[in-house]
Design a protein around this motif. Structure first.
Motif, PDB file in Angstrom:
ATOM      1  N   ASP A 118      26.370  99.037 -91.854  1.00 35.64           N
ATOM      2  CA  ASP A 118      25.875 100.418 -91.811  1.00 35.64           C
ATOM      3  C   ASP A 118      24.955 100.799 -92.975  1.00 35.64           C
ATOM      4  OD1 ASP A 118      27.764 100.391 -93.769  1.00 35.64           O
ATOM      5  OD2 ASP A 118      28.854 102.164 -93.085  1.00 35.64           O
ATOM      6  N   ARG A 122      22.652 104.151 -93.147  1.00 33.58           N
ATOM      7  CA  ARG A 122      23.043 105.175 -94.131  1.00 33.58           C
ATOM      8  C   ARG A 122      21.894 105.521 -95.064  1.00 33.58           C
ATOM      9  NH1 ARG A 122      28.096 106.802 -93.899  1.00 33.58           N
ATOM     10  NH2 ARG A 122      29.612 105.330 -93.062  1.00 33.58           N
ATOM     11  N   ALA A 162      31.925 105.061 -84.882  1.00 35.89           N
ATOM     12  CA  ALA A 162      33.081 104.542 -85.612  1.00 35.89           C
ATOM     13  C   ALA A 162      32.642 103.940 -86.943  1.00 35.89           C
ATOM     14  CB  ALA A 162      33.816 103.506 -84.768  1.00 35.89           C
ATOM     15  N   LYS A 165      31.646 106.520 -89.359  1.00 40.28           N
ATOM     16  CA  LYS A 165      32.658 107.582 -89.472  1.00 40.28           C
ATOM     17  C   LYS A 165      32.058 108.948 -89.126  1.00 40.28           C
ATOM     18  CE  LYS A 165      35.449 104.979 -92.696  1.00 40.28           C
ATOM     19  NZ  LYS A 165      34.508 103.833 -92.807  1.00 40.28           N
ATOM     20  N   ASP A 167      31.360 112.534 -87.283  1.00 35.40           N
ATOM     21  CA  ASP A 167      32.252 113.633 -86.957  1.00 35.40           C
ATOM     22  C   ASP A 167      32.400 113.803 -85.450  1.00 35.40           C
ATOM     23  OD1 ASP A 167      32.704 114.924 -89.725  1.00 35.40           O
ATOM     24  OD2 ASP A 167      30.550 114.554 -89.620  1.00 35.40           O
ATOM     25  N   TYR A 222      39.415 104.063 -82.828  1.00 33.40           N
ATOM     26  CA  TYR A 222      38.969 104.699 -84.076  1.00 33.40           C
ATOM     27  C   TYR A 222      39.088 106.220 -84.044  1.00 33.40           C
ATOM     28  CZ  TYR A 222      37.340 100.015 -85.029  1.00 33.40           C
ATOM     29  OH  TYR A 222      37.301  98.660 -85.230  1.00 33.40           O
ATOM     30  N   ILE A 224      37.602 108.539 -82.303  1.00 31.13           N
ATOM     31  CA  ILE A 224      36.330 109.262 -82.333  1.00 31.13           C
ATOM     32  C   ILE A 224      36.331 110.293 -81.208  1.00 31.13           C
ATOM     33  CG2 ILE A 224      33.811 109.042 -82.098  1.00 31.13           C
ATOM     34  CD1 ILE A 224      34.831 107.496 -84.462  1.00 31.13           C
TER      35      ILE A 224
END
Ligand code: ASP
Ligand code: MG
Length: 413
Positions: A118, A122, A162, A165, A167, A222, A224
């Motif tokens: 990621d 990111r 996932a 992370k 929202d 996860y 989600i």
């Protein structure tokens, strides 16, 4: 600031006008202060065309080159959306699966995601860039392009959510959410406000086409939250989430059907340990998935064994099982029937309510519909019936379990 993953399906990006509409939605979410990762499908019909091209040149095209070809539809849509967003004055960047990278195993045509790095995403998100990621594709450890199975963009989206992370993961499609059943069969089908991961998992694998099953497995694992909604309006969608007390009260929350299976019966199988294992081994070796299996009580030390496979595997499975039957038990008595469908009722409340299956059987019997096979889990009952009664079965079950109305069918205790 929230991180949101938004996935848009094929119809939502079906032409330039629609991609511009998607760009407006993405921009709106970004302007509201969210970091946005967008996952796209190919334009509707595009992947089918690409698959057809491979079939023109090869009888069994699935393999490395197949994925090189059928993954290209997504490359076009992500490029276009990023370009449109830039024209609108936003910072946007497209990513192929290999550029993220989304690392998968090497099962071409149906690869599974192994890991998602990621850092790169990111970094661009931190710079205020909207990341536009191609759905449905990844890269194996050797650098080969892979695809995740038809409908795989859903899985890309949830897996990214996932890994990052996120929202929320929003799945934008051409329907307003998850319905109690197919509105084409039951005009009074109702949009569900919420559905639990387990219910959605059953619904997806039993025929509801709104989400790829694998994506729901990821969402559940996860935790989600996944919102399924329409890209054509602002109607509230269906939230796929953890089960709560309210959900348990609903005995049946949906009726699904799947016409995509076929039935194979092996007659007069000697009732001895190890026979079934030997009969099925060739299917396993060829990667053919067997769905329902029923073995009858034995008479005179023989039994009948019936199972279902997907239509796509039917001819191959029939040939293999005929061969293995001949090899294992000498005589070969195998009959196949592709004209079946599987009708299922699903509901978290079945865990705590009795009599659901028998009500289903009664409802079908009242219409003179013969049940050929039955299978159950904690939260579903499935019946195999003649394909020509599919629509009728769905309609009577939907009515019998009170799904078309707004009232919840609760047990009176
Ligand atoms: N374009 C791929 C398909 O048609 C993946 C997807 O749309 O999710 O199956
Ligand atoms: Mg889809």
């Amino acid at each position: 600031m929230a991180l949101i993953v938004q996935k848009y399906g094929g119809t939502s990006v079906g032409n330039i006008e629609r991609i511009k509409n998607v760009a407006k939605r993405v921009a709106r979410s970004y302007d509201e202060g969210n970091a946005v990762v967008v996952v796209l499908s190919a334009m509707s019909g595009e992947t089918n065309k690409l698959v057809a091209l491979t079939q023109e040149v090869s009888e069994f095209p699935i393999g490395r080159e197949y994925d090189v070809i059928i993954s290209t539809g997504e490359q076009v849509t992500v490029g276009l959306l990023a370009l449109i967003l830039k024209e609108m004055g936003y910072k946007a960047k497209s990513f192929l699966g290999s550029q993220v990278p989304i690392v998968t195993d090497s099962q071409f045509g149906s690869a599974r995601i192994e890991s998602i790095e990621d850092e790169r995403l990111r970094a661009v998100l931190n710079d205020g860039v909207i990341a536009v990621v191609a759905g449905f594709q990844g890269v194996d450890p050797e650098g080969n392009i892979t695809t995740l199975g038809r409908g795989g963009s859903d899985t890309t989206a949830v897996a990214l959510a996932a890994a990052l992370k996120a929202d929320l993961c929003e799945i934008y499609t051409d329907v307003e959410g998850v319905y109690t059943t197919d509105p084409n069969f039951c005009p009074n089908a109702r949009k569900l406000e919420k559905v639990s991961y387990d219910e959605m998992l059953e619904m997806a694998s039993l025929g509801a086409k709104v989400l790829q099953t694998r994506s729901v497995e990821f969402a559940k694992k996860y935790e989600i939250p996944v919102m399924v909604r329409s890209s054509f309006n602002d109607a509230p969608g269906t939230l796929v989430c953890k089960e709560d007390k309210e959900m348990e009260k609903v005995v049946v929350s949906g009726v699904t059907y799947n016409k995509g299976e076929a039935k194979i019966s092996v007659l007069r199988v000697p009732d001895r340990p190890g026979i079934a294992a030997k009969l099925f081994r060739p299917l396993t070796e060829e990667g053919i998935n067997v769905d329902m299996i029923v073995q009858n009580i034995s008479h005179d030390a023989h039994t009948d064994l019936t199972f279902t496979v997907s239509n796509a595997d039917y001819k191959r499975a029939l040939k293999l099982i005929k061969e293995s039957t001949a090899a294992v038990i000498g005589a070969e008595e195998v009959v196949g029937d592709p004209n079946i469908s599987k009708v299922s009722i699903i509901g978290a409340g079945m865990r705590s309510h009795a009599g659901v299956a028998s009500k289903m059987f009664e409802v079908l019997a009242n219409e003179g519909i013969n049940i050929q096979m039955i299978s159950t889990s904690e939260i579903k009952v499935s019946c195999v019936i003649d394909v020509k009664y599919t629509e009728l079965a769905v309609r009577v079950l939907h009515d019998a379990f009170g799904l078309g109305t707004n009232e919840i069918v609760e047990e009176k205790d």
